[in-house]
Design a protein around this motif. Structure first.
Motif, PDB file in Angstrom:
ATOM      1  N   CYS A 153      13.585  51.617   0.279  1.00  0.00           N
ATOM      2  CA  CYS A 153      13.848  50.626   1.328  1.00  0.00           C
ATOM      3  C   CYS A 153      12.745  49.574   1.367  1.00  0.00           C
ATOM      4  CB  CYS A 153      13.972  51.321   2.689  1.00  0.00           C
ATOM      5  SG  CYS A 153      15.473  52.286   2.878  1.00  0.00           S
ATOM      6  N   GLY A 170      13.133  45.196   0.572  1.00  0.00           N
ATOM      7  CA  GLY A 170      12.649  44.061   1.344  1.00  0.00           C
ATOM      8  C   GLY A 170      11.893  43.040   0.520  1.00  0.00           C
ATOM      9  N   ARG A 202      21.685  52.191   8.581  1.00  0.00           N
ATOM     10  CA  ARG A 202      21.051  51.110   9.342  1.00  0.00           C
ATOM     11  C   ARG A 202      19.750  50.663   8.692  1.00  0.00           C
ATOM     12  NH1 ARG A 202      21.776  52.667  15.769  1.00  0.00           N
ATOM     13  NH2 ARG A 202      24.079  52.783  15.773  1.00  0.00           N
ATOM     14  N   VAL A 203      18.988  51.619   8.186  1.00  0.00           N
ATOM     15  CA  VAL A 203      17.714  51.268   7.546  1.00  0.00           C
ATOM     16  C   VAL A 203      17.963  50.410   6.317  1.00  0.00           C
ATOM     17  CG1 VAL A 203      15.693  52.194   6.373  1.00  0.00           C
ATOM     18  CG2 VAL A 203      16.535  53.296   8.446  1.00  0.00           C
ATOM     19  N   VAL A 219      20.632  48.504   5.610  1.00  0.00           N
ATOM     20  CA  VAL A 219      21.135  47.187   6.020  1.00  0.00           C
ATOM     21  C   VAL A 219      19.989  46.314   6.538  1.00  0.00           C
ATOM     22  CG1 VAL A 219      22.591  45.975   7.678  1.00  0.00           C
ATOM     23  CG2 VAL A 219      23.473  47.978   6.492  1.00  0.00           C
ATOM     24  N   GLY A 220      19.101  46.905   7.348  1.00  0.00           N
ATOM     25  CA  GLY A 220      17.954  46.146   7.839  1.00  0.00           C
ATOM     26  C   GLY A 220      17.034  45.698   6.717  1.00  0.00           C
ATOM     27  N   ALA A 221      16.834  46.558   5.716  1.00  0.00           N
ATOM     28  CA  ALA A 221      15.984  46.189   4.581  1.00  0.00           C
ATOM     29  C   ALA A 221      16.614  45.060   3.770  1.00  0.00           C
ATOM     30  CB  ALA A 221      15.739  47.410   3.696  1.00  0.00           C
ATOM     31  N   GLU A 274      18.684  42.726   4.915  1.00  0.00           N
ATOM     32  CA  GLU A 274      18.557  41.491   5.697  1.00  0.00           C
ATOM     33  C   GLU A 274      17.138  40.936   5.618  1.00  0.00           C
ATOM     34  OE1 GLU A 274      19.813  42.639   9.556  1.00  0.00           O
ATOM     35  OE2 GLU A 274      21.962  42.503   9.095  1.00  0.00           O
ATOM     36  N   THR A 275      16.148  41.824   5.671  1.00  0.00           N
ATOM     37  CA  THR A 275      14.762  41.376   5.544  1.00  0.00           C
ATOM     38  C   THR A 275      14.514  40.766   4.174  1.00  0.00           C
ATOM     39  OG1 THR A 275      14.027  43.109   7.076  1.00  0.00           O
ATOM     40  CG2 THR A 275      12.353  42.122   5.641  1.00  0.00           C
ATOM     41  N   ARG A 303      16.105  37.267   3.972  1.00  0.00           N
ATOM     42  CA  ARG A 303      15.326  36.263   4.691  1.00  0.00           C
ATOM     43  C   ARG A 303      14.060  35.900   3.927  1.00  0.00           C
ATOM     44  NH1 ARG A 303      16.822  39.391   9.303  1.00  0.00           N
ATOM     45  NH2 ARG A 303      14.808  40.465   9.210  1.00  0.00           N
TER      46      ARG A 303
END
Length: 208
Positions: free
Chosen positions: A87, A91, A182-183, A185-187, A189-190, A193
């Motif tokens: 993860c 990122g 969730r982890v 998906v958050g990674a 998105e980070t 960005r």
């Protein structure tokens, strides 16, 4: 007038060179992503193949005792650490989505094969732990039915040890499916960005 025209001509040439440099950077980035995408597609295939071969070829002759239970806990911790490391790499990857697919393609098979090996060792060393003898394939099949919550009922744990191992997998499955998604998906998105920010910063500095 001549000096002003010369300055304007030099300014136009400088802007043209800057645009050309930006285009070259974009082409190089796209080529790198295509190569990275191919490697990201091949690495999970080789990793899964190696894990499955290890599951079928390694000698699983250890007695299922306290040491085996400790090995299971350490294996789960190892899967967790590998997942967190993957993860983190998502990122900072130039292709976060492909990196996420690669991470899941590595962690999920390792997670399933770990429990498959535990069930196989348990039935091998304590016959009657399940309603039928388990081969490596049937142990992996039982692991997948528990993971997918299908539960055909053709393989059922009978002993308390087998039921405890199955409950541990059930809890781990819930955590894996609920939290890990969730982890990841958050990674992703980070990573997206950060990639967009890295791509826009050179253009901003050139325009300035």
């Amino acid at each position: 007038m001549r000096r002003q025209r010369a300055r304007e001509r030099r300014a136009r040439e400088r802007r043209a060179r800057e645009r050309w440099q930006r285009e070259r950077r974009r082409w190089a980035a796209e080529a790198g992503r295509r190569g990275t995408g191919l490697r990201a597609a091949l690495r999970p295939l080789f990793t899964v193949t190696g894990l499955v071969l290890a599951y079928y070829l390694l000698p699983l002759d250890e007695r299922f005792r306290g040491g085996t239970a400790v090995s299971l806990v350490l294996g789960l911790l190892g899967v967790l650490l590998l997942f967190l490391r993957q993860c983190h790499s998502i990122g900072y990857s130039e292709t976060p989505r492909l990196r996420a697919v690669e991470a899941l393609a590595t962690v999920v098979p390792l997670f399933l094969l770990l429990f498959g090996a535990v069930y196989f060792l348990l039935d091998r060393n304590e016959p009657g732990s399940f309603n039928s003898a388990l081969s490596r394939t049937s142990a992996l099949y039982f692991t997948l039915t528990v993971f997918s919550t299908v539960g055909f009922g053709d393989i059922v744990p009978h002993s308390d040890t087998a039921r405890i191992a199955t409950m541990v997998q059930m809890v781990a499955d819930l955590l894996f499916l609920g939290v890990a998604a969730r982890v990841v998906v958050g990674a992703v998105e980070t990573g997206l960005r950060r990639r967009d920010a890295d791509e826009s910063s050179p253009d901003a500095s050139d325009d300035a």
